[in-house]
Design a protein around this motif. Structure first.
Motif, short mmCIF file in Angstrom:
data_model
loop_
_atom_site.label_atom_id
_atom_site.label_comp_id
_atom_site.label_asym_id
_atom_site.label_seq_id
_atom_site.Cartn_x
_atom_site.Cartn_y
_atom_site.Cartn_z
N MET A 246 0.74 -1.21 -0.03
CA MET A 246 0.04 -0.11 -0.20
C MET A 246 0.79 1.32 -0.19
O MET A 246 0.71 2.35 0.76
N VAL A 247 2.02 1.20 -0.74
CA VAL A 247 2.82 2.47 -1.05
C VAL A 247 2.76 2.85 -2.18
O VAL A 247 2.44 2.15 -3.22
N PRO A 248 3.23 3.77 -2.60
CA PRO A 248 2.86 4.28 -4.00
C PRO A 248 3.65 3.91 -5.00
O PRO A 248 4.62 3.29 -5.08
N ILE A 249 2.84 3.94 -6.46
CA ILE A 249 3.56 3.51 -7.72
C ILE A 249 3.36 4.76 -8.41
O ILE A 249 2.51 5.11 -8.70
N ILE A 250 4.56 5.46 -8.99
CA ILE A 250 4.48 6.56 -9.83
C ILE A 250 5.25 6.28 -11.12
O ILE A 250 6.12 5.90 -11.25
N GLY A 251 4.15 6.48 -12.13
CA GLY A 251 4.71 6.32 -13.30
C GLY A 251 4.03 6.84 -14.57
O GLY A 251 3.26 7.92 -14.57
N LYS A 252 4.10 6.38 -15.86
CA LYS A 252 3.63 7.24 -17.10
C LYS A 252 3.00 5.87 -17.93
O LYS A 252 3.75 4.61 -17.84
N ALA A 253 1.91 5.75 -18.49
CA ALA A 253 1.31 5.10 -19.47
C ALA A 253 1.47 5.39 -20.64
O ALA A 253 1.25 6.60 -21.05
N MET B 76 10.12 -0.73 -3.33
CA MET B 76 11.68 -0.68 -3.62
C MET B 76 12.26 0.43 -3.08
O MET B 76 13.53 -0.03 -2.71
N ALA B 77 11.91 1.37 -3.18
CA ALA B 77 12.49 2.71 -2.94
C ALA B 77 12.67 2.95 -1.36
O ALA B 77 13.45 3.62 -0.71
N MET B 78 11.51 2.80 -0.89
CA MET B 78 11.25 3.19 0.75
C MET B 78 11.57 1.99 1.51
O MET B 78 11.91 2.43 2.80
N ARG B 79 11.54 0.63 1.18
CA ARG B 79 11.77 -0.49 2.17
C ARG B 79 12.51 -1.37 1.65
O ARG B 79 12.91 -1.20 0.32
N GLY B 80 12.68 -2.58 2.08
CA GLY B 80 13.56 -3.58 1.68
C GLY B 80 14.84 -3.33 1.17
O GLY B 80 15.69 -3.01 1.65
N ILE B 81 14.81 -3.52 -0.40
CA ILE B 81 16.12 -3.45 -1.25
C ILE B 81 16.53 -1.96 -1.07
O ILE B 81 17.61 -1.60 -1.17
N ARG B 82 15.70 -1.08 -0.74
CA ARG B 82 15.69 0.55 -0.84
C ARG B 82 16.78 0.96 -2.13
O ARG B 82 17.38 1.58 -2.16
N LYS B 83 16.22 0.62 -3.29
CA LYS B 83 16.78 1.02 -4.70
C LYS B 83 16.09 2.27 -5.28
O LYS B 83 14.96 1.90 -5.79
N GLN B 84 16.53 3.64 -5.05
CA GLN B 84 15.96 4.59 -5.40
C GLN B 84 16.05 4.74 -7.05
O GLN B 84 17.16 4.68 -7.42
#
Length: 214
Positions: A103-110, A171-179
């Motif tokens: 329940m954390v954001p996904i930010i992108g383009k379609a 992926m960016a905020m938790r776990g592997i934390r790869k921004q």
């Protein structure tokens, strides 16, 4: 591949408004208070007193896609197209969604393209379909399939192409934390699926003149 796409999102789920059994406002606010306590903070302190109410309001906005039917957005079409039957591409449709796992954001383009078969739909309607699916708990793979399937089923064009590129905050905020890591998914139906040349043309047009990055 079609079987995989249908398995990701059965037709009834993406064509109709999902059935919901929402709790009351009081129950939602109580749940938020519990989460605030779980973080180790005090929900009764000044800065958090109204947070449960704000979170409930924000959730109704961020997940408003559950109250909308994407097939209804595509219901009005136009047949006066002067014989136009080539690719229609709407690219760089910005969206914000939420990962169904954390329940954390996904930010992108379609990027959405289709080959009309005698009728077209208003360009804003395609963007609206993207927003409806984005405003639900999602995986990027399922969202890609949902957009393609509903356009194919409602408009019945000669083919649909959808590509999504997004950054996942899980992926960016938790776990592997790869921004800055970007995930790319794509799916094709009809003429796009049958023709590698059409796929290449779609991808070339998506990339031409675009400066991608999040």
């Amino acid at each position: 591949m079609d079987a995989v796409i249908k398995k990701l999102m059965p037709k009834a789920d993406y064509m109709e408004k999902p059935a919901t059994d929402r709790p009351s406002q009081a129950e939602v606010e109580a749940a938020v208070r519990t989460l605030l306590r779980w973080t180790g903070d005090n929900p009764d302190r000044e800065g958090l007193v109204d947070t449960p109410k704000r979170v409930a309001k924000a959730f109704r906005e961020m997940f408003s896609g559950y109250d909308m039917c994407p097939s209804e957005e595509l219901g009005r079409t136009f047949e006066e197209v002067a014989g136009y039957d080539d690719l229609v591409l709407i690219k760089d449709i910005n969206f914000h969604s939420h990962c169904e796992h954390h329940m954390v954001p996904i930010i992108g383009k379609a990027h959405v393209g289709y080959l009309p078969d005698g009728k077209v739909v208003g360009l804003s309607k395609i963007a609206r379909v993207v927003d409806i699916f984005a405003h639900r708990l999602q995986t990027q793979e399922a969202m890609t399939a949902q957009i393609a399937n509903v356009i194919q089923d409602v408009l019945n064009p000669r083919g649909v192409a959808v590509m999504i590129e997004a950054e996942h905050m899980c992926m960016a905020m938790r776990g592997i934390r790869k921004q800055g890591s970007t995930t790319l998914t794509s799916t094709f139906t009809g003429a796009f699926k049958d023709s590698p040349e059409e796929q290449i043309r779609f991808l070339t047009m998506v990339r031409s003149g675009s400066a991608h990055g999040f």
